[in-house]
Motif scaffolding. Structure first.
Motif, PDB file in Angstrom:
ATOM      1  N   LEU A   1       0.833  -1.203   0.000  1.00  0.00           N
ATOM      2  CA  LEU A   1       0.000   0.000   0.000  1.00  0.00           C
ATOM      3  C   LEU A   1       0.868   1.252   0.000  1.00  0.00           C
ATOM      4  O   LEU A   1       0.603   2.218  -0.735  1.00  0.00           O
ATOM      5  N   ALA A   2       1.921   1.253   0.825  1.00  0.00           N
ATOM      6  CA  ALA A   2       2.818   2.407   0.858  1.00  0.00           C
ATOM      7  C   ALA A   2       3.477   2.629  -0.504  1.00  0.00           C
ATOM      8  O   ALA A   2       3.619   3.773  -0.962  1.00  0.00           O
ATOM      9  N   ALA A   3       3.885   1.536  -1.147  1.00  0.00           N
ATOM     10  CA  ALA A   3       4.524   1.662  -2.461  1.00  0.00           C
ATOM     11  C   ALA A   3       3.535   2.175  -3.502  1.00  0.00           C
ATOM     12  O   ALA A   3       3.891   2.997  -4.362  1.00  0.00           O
ATOM     13  N   ILE A   4       2.306   1.730  -3.447  1.00  0.00           N
ATOM     14  CA  ILE A   4       1.278   2.200  -4.385  1.00  0.00           C
ATOM     15  C   ILE A   4       1.081   3.701  -4.231  1.00  0.00           C
ATOM     16  O   ILE A   4       1.017   4.447  -5.221  1.00  0.00           O
ATOM     17  N   ARG A   5       0.992   4.161  -3.004  1.00  0.00           N
ATOM     18  CA  ARG A   5       0.803   5.589  -2.762  1.00  0.00           C
ATOM     19  C   ARG A   5       2.032   6.379  -3.199  1.00  0.00           C
ATOM     20  O   ARG A   5       1.921   7.448  -3.802  1.00  0.00           O
ATOM     21  N   GLU A   6       3.220   5.851  -2.913  1.00  0.00           N
ATOM     22  CA  GLU A   6       4.453   6.554  -3.265  1.00  0.00           C
ATOM     23  C   GLU A   6       4.595   6.683  -4.784  1.00  0.00           C
ATOM     24  O   GLU A   6       5.131   7.680  -5.288  1.00  0.00           O
ATOM     25  N   LEU A   7       4.103   5.693  -5.513  1.00  0.00           N
ATOM     26  CA  LEU A   7       4.188   5.718  -6.970  1.00  0.00           C
ATOM     27  C   LEU A   7       3.065   6.519  -7.617  1.00  0.00           C
ATOM     28  O   LEU A   7       2.973   6.591  -8.845  1.00  0.00           O
ATOM     29  N   GLY A   8       2.223   7.133  -6.802  1.00  0.00           N
ATOM     30  CA  GLY A   8       1.183   8.004  -7.331  1.00  0.00           C
ATOM     31  C   GLY A   8      -0.163   7.356  -7.520  1.00  0.00           C
ATOM     32  O   GLY A   8      -1.053   7.942  -8.151  1.00  0.00           O
ATOM     33  N   GLY A   9      -0.350   6.141  -6.975  1.00  0.00           N
ATOM     34  CA  GLY A   9      -1.643   5.487  -7.090  1.00  0.00           C
ATOM     35  C   GLY A   9      -2.719   6.244  -6.319  1.00  0.00           C
ATOM     36  O   GLY A   9      -2.480   6.758  -5.232  1.00  0.00           O
ATOM     37  N   GLU A  10      -3.904   6.321  -6.893  1.00  0.00           N
ATOM     38  CA  GLU A  10      -5.044   6.971  -6.251  1.00  0.00           C
ATOM     39  C   GLU A  10      -5.820   5.886  -5.503  1.00  0.00           C
ATOM     40  O   GLU A  10      -6.288   4.915  -6.110  1.00  0.00           O
ATOM     41  N   CYS A  11      -5.961   6.032  -4.187  1.00  0.00           N
ATOM     42  CA  CYS A  11      -6.532   4.969  -3.359  1.00  0.00           C
ATOM     43  C   CYS A  11      -7.834   5.432  -2.712  1.00  0.00           C
ATOM     44  O   CYS A  11      -7.892   6.520  -2.127  1.00  0.00           O
ATOM     45  N   HIS A  12      -8.861   4.577  -2.787  1.00  0.00           N
ATOM     46  CA  HIS A  12     -10.164   4.894  -2.221  1.00  0.00           C
ATOM     47  C   HIS A  12     -10.608   3.765  -1.292  1.00  0.00           C
ATOM     48  O   HIS A  12     -10.916   2.663  -1.759  1.00  0.00           O
ATOM     49  N   ALA A  13     -10.623   4.044   0.007  1.00  0.00           N
ATOM     50  CA  ALA A  13     -11.114   3.082   0.995  1.00  0.00           C
ATOM     51  C   ALA A  13     -12.612   3.277   1.201  1.00  0.00           C
ATOM     52  O   ALA A  13     -13.175   4.319   0.847  1.00  0.00           O
ATOM     53  N   HIS A  14     -13.254   2.261   1.771  1.00  0.00           N
ATOM     54  CA  HIS A  14     -14.687   2.321   2.094  1.00  0.00           C
ATOM     55  C   HIS A  14     -15.505   2.771   0.879  1.00  0.00           C
ATOM     56  O   HIS A  14     -16.427   3.577   0.997  1.00  0.00           O
ATOM     57  N   THR A  15     -15.145   2.222  -0.267  1.00  0.00           N
ATOM     58  CA  THR A  15     -15.787   2.614  -1.526  1.00  0.00           C
ATOM     59  C   THR A  15     -16.211   1.372  -2.305  1.00  0.00           C
ATOM     60  O   THR A  15     -15.480   0.888  -3.182  1.00  0.00           O
ATOM     61  N   PRO A  16     -17.371   0.817  -1.995  1.00  0.00           N
ATOM     62  CA  PRO A  16     -17.868  -0.307  -2.809  1.00  0.00           C
ATOM     63  C   PRO A  16     -18.103   0.157  -4.242  1.00  0.00           C
ATOM     64  O   PRO A  16     -18.528   1.291  -4.471  1.00  0.00           O
ATOM     65  N   VAL A  17     -17.822  -0.716  -5.184  1.00  0.00           N
ATOM     66  CA  VAL A  17     -17.984  -0.351  -6.585  1.00  0.00           C
ATOM     67  C   VAL A  17     -18.688  -1.468  -7.347  1.00  0.00           C
ATOM     68  O   VAL A  17     -18.657  -2.636  -6.962  1.00  0.00           O
ATOM     69  N   GLU A  18     -19.305  -1.081  -8.450  1.00  0.00           N
ATOM     70  CA  GLU A  18     -19.737  -2.011  -9.486  1.00  0.00           C
ATOM     71  C   GLU A  18     -18.824  -1.784 -10.678  1.00  0.00           C
ATOM     72  O   GLU A  18     -18.441  -0.642 -10.969  1.00  0.00           O
ATOM     73  N   VAL A  19     -18.446  -2.861 -11.338  1.00  0.00           N
ATOM     74  CA  VAL A  19     -17.487  -2.745 -12.434  1.00  0.00           C
ATOM     75  C   VAL A  19     -18.102  -3.204 -13.743  1.00  0.00           C
ATOM     76  O   VAL A  19     -19.015  -4.030 -13.781  1.00  0.00           O
ATOM     77  N   GLY A  20     -17.598  -2.652 -14.821  1.00  0.00           N
ATOM     78  CA  GLY A  20     -17.974  -3.045 -16.170  1.00  0.00           C
ATOM     79  C   GLY A  20     -16.811  -2.767 -17.091  1.00  0.00           C
ATOM     80  O   GLY A  20     -15.778  -2.221 -16.673  1.00  0.00           O
ATOM     81  N   PRO A  21     -16.903  -3.137 -18.348  1.00  0.00           N
ATOM     82  CA  PRO A  21     -15.810  -2.869 -19.285  1.00  0.00           C
ATOM     83  C   PRO A  21     -15.462  -1.379 -19.334  1.00  0.00           C
ATOM     84  O   PRO A  21     -16.267  -0.555 -19.748  1.00  0.00           O
TER      85      PRO A  21
END
Length: 366
Positions: free
Chosen positions: A166-186
Motif C-alpha cells: 500500500l505504501a509503495a502504491i501511494r508513493e508511486l502516485g496510485g489513487e486509493c479509495h477506501a470504504h468505496t464499494p464499486v460495481e465494475v464493467g468494461p
C-alpha cells in the motif's frame, strides 16, 4: 518485457491480488486507481487473516498438481518482488515441518505416500527423527518421534507485506479509495460518487465479486493469533491428525498464527467454540509452553473459491477479472499476477493458461 503505452487502470479490491496488480502496473508507468469496500490499513481481505505460507509441497497433497507448479513460481517471484519493495526481511525460506503424535503416525506415513504419488517421484523432503526435530525446533514438545522437513517451503510476514504494498502504491502516485464499494464493467467503475471511465478495469474483489460469478463461493476459514515469549519457532509446523490438519506459523515479536479451519459455509460470525478448542489444542500439543500464550485475535474470513478450487482469470475488452485463490493466496498469487499482466499487455508467457483461462467460469451480465 513488452510494455503498453501509459494507460489508466482501475483496480477493484485491495486484497493481495489487487495490491500486487496495482503495484506492478504503477511500476510500469501506468496510472492506477485502487478501490476497496473496506479499510485499506486493516483490510477485510482473506490475505489479512491468512498465515502467509508458501507451501507448494504440503498443499499438493490436497490439491491439483498445477498448484505445486504455480507454487514453485512463487518461491522465485516473492524474493524478487520483496527486493524491489526493499523488504527482503519479510521472506523466510526456512522450510516447514510436518509432525504427528505417536498414535497418529499413520497419518504422517499417508501424507508422505500421497506427496510422492502427487509428484510422480520422491518429493524433496527429509525424514526426521525425534532428535532431528529437536535440533531444528528445540521448543517443540519432546514426544514427537518422527517428522518431515519440507526444505523448499517458506513463509512471509503477510500483514507487513500488505502495508508495504500500500505504501509503495501511494508513493508511486496510485489513487486509493477506501470504504468505496464499486460495481465494475468494461472500462468503467461506478460508486456512490458516480461513474468513472478507464482504459481497463481489473476486478480483484474476491468474494465481493460474487454477483459477477455465479459459481463463486466463500469457504469459511478461522485462525487464532497469539503472543508468547516462552516459545520460539523458526518455521511453520503442521500437525497431522485423523480429524484435522492444522498449522502454526511464527510471526515477528513473539506472535504466532494457528489455523486454519476450512468450513463450507459463508457465515462470517465469530469463531465457534469447537474451532477455538481445536486450534488451541494444536498449540498446546506442539508445546505445552503455549498454555500461557495470550490470544490477541480470533480471525474469521471467507476464501473465494470456484467449483474446482482453482483460480481463474477472465479477460475481455475493457475488463479483466482475477479470482478464486481459495486457501492458496500467497502460494498462487505470483503466477496469477504474471498471467494477468501478460494478458493485459497482449504479450508475454502464459505457462498456466490451461488452468487460469481455459476453464474460466462465466460471468453474469450484471
Amino acid at each position: 518485457m513488452s510494455r503498453l503505452p501509459q494507460q489508466r487502470f482501475a483496480v477493484a479490491g485491495a486484497g493481495l491480488l489487487g495490491r500486487l496488480v496495482a503495484w506492478r502496473l504503477l511500476r510500469e508507468g501506468h496510472a492506477v486507481t485502487l478501490y476497496d469496500a473496506g479499510d485499506l490499513d486493516t483490510p477485510p481481505a482473506a490475505a489479512w487473516t491468512a498465515a502467509g505460507m508458501v507451501a507448494p509441497l504440503a498443499e499438493t497433497v490436497v490439491s491439483e498438481r498445477c498448484v505445486y507448479d504455480m507454487g514453485r513460481v512463487a518461491l522465485t517471484r516473492w524474493p524478487e518482488w520483496l527486493a524491489e519493495l526493499e523488504a527482503p526481511e519479510l521472506w523466510h525460506p526456512r522450510g516447514s515441518l510436518v509432525v504427528a503424535h505417536p498414535q497418529d503416525e499413520g497419518e504422517l506415513t499417508q501424507f508422505r505416500h500421497e506427496l510422492d504419488d502427487a509428484l510422480g517421484a520422491p518429493a524433496r523432503y527429509r525424514p526426521l527423527s525425534g532428535a532431528d526435530l529437536q535440533a531444528l525446533e528445540p521448543d517443540l514438545a519432546t514426544g514427537f518421534r518422527h517428522g518431515l522437513f519440507l526444505e523448499e517451503e517458506a513463509h512471509l510476514d503477510n500483514r507487513e507485506l500488505l502495508a508495504r504494498l500500500l505504501a509503495a502504491i501511494r508513493e508511486l502516485g496510485g489513487e486509493c479509495h477506501a470504504h468505496t464499494p464499486v460495481e465494475v464493467g468494461p472500462g468503467e467503475v461506478e460508486s456512490a460518487a458516480g461513474r468513472r471511465t478507464f482504459d481497463r478495469v481489473i476486478d480483484c474483489r474476491g468474494h465481493g465479486a460474487r454477483p459477477r460469478h455465479p459459481t463463486l463461493r466463500g469457504v469459511r476459514g478461522e485462525t487464532l493469533q497469539v503472543h508468547t515469549e516462552e516459545v520460539r519457532l523458526s518455521r511453520p509446523v503442521r500437525l497431522m491428525h485423523p480429524r484435522y490438519q492444522l498449522y502454526v506459523v511464527p510471526k515477528p515479536d513473539g506472535r504466532f498464527v494457528v489455523g486454519a479451519t476450512s468450513i463450507e459455509s459463508e457465515d462470517r460470525s465469530p469463531i465457534s467454540l469447537q474451532s477455538s478448542l481445536e486450534l488451541s489444542s494444536v498449540l498446546y500439543t506442539l508445546s505445552p509452553a503455549f498454555a500461557e500464550a495470550r490470544v490477541l485475535e480470533q480471525g474469521v474470513n471467507l476464501r473465494p473459491a470456484f467449483r474446482d478450487n482453482l483460480p481463474h482469470v477472465t479477460h475481455r475488452d475493457g475488463l479483466t477479472s482475477a479470482n478464486g485463490l481459495f486457501r492458496h493466496g500467497y502460494l498462487l498469487a505470483p503466477a496469477v499476477v504474471d498471467h494477468l499482466l501478460a494478458e493485459v499487455r497482449g504479450a508475454g508467457e502464459h505457462p498456466f493458461a490451461a488452468v487460469l483461462a481455459e476453464t474460466a467460469p462465466e460471468e453474469s451480465a450484471s
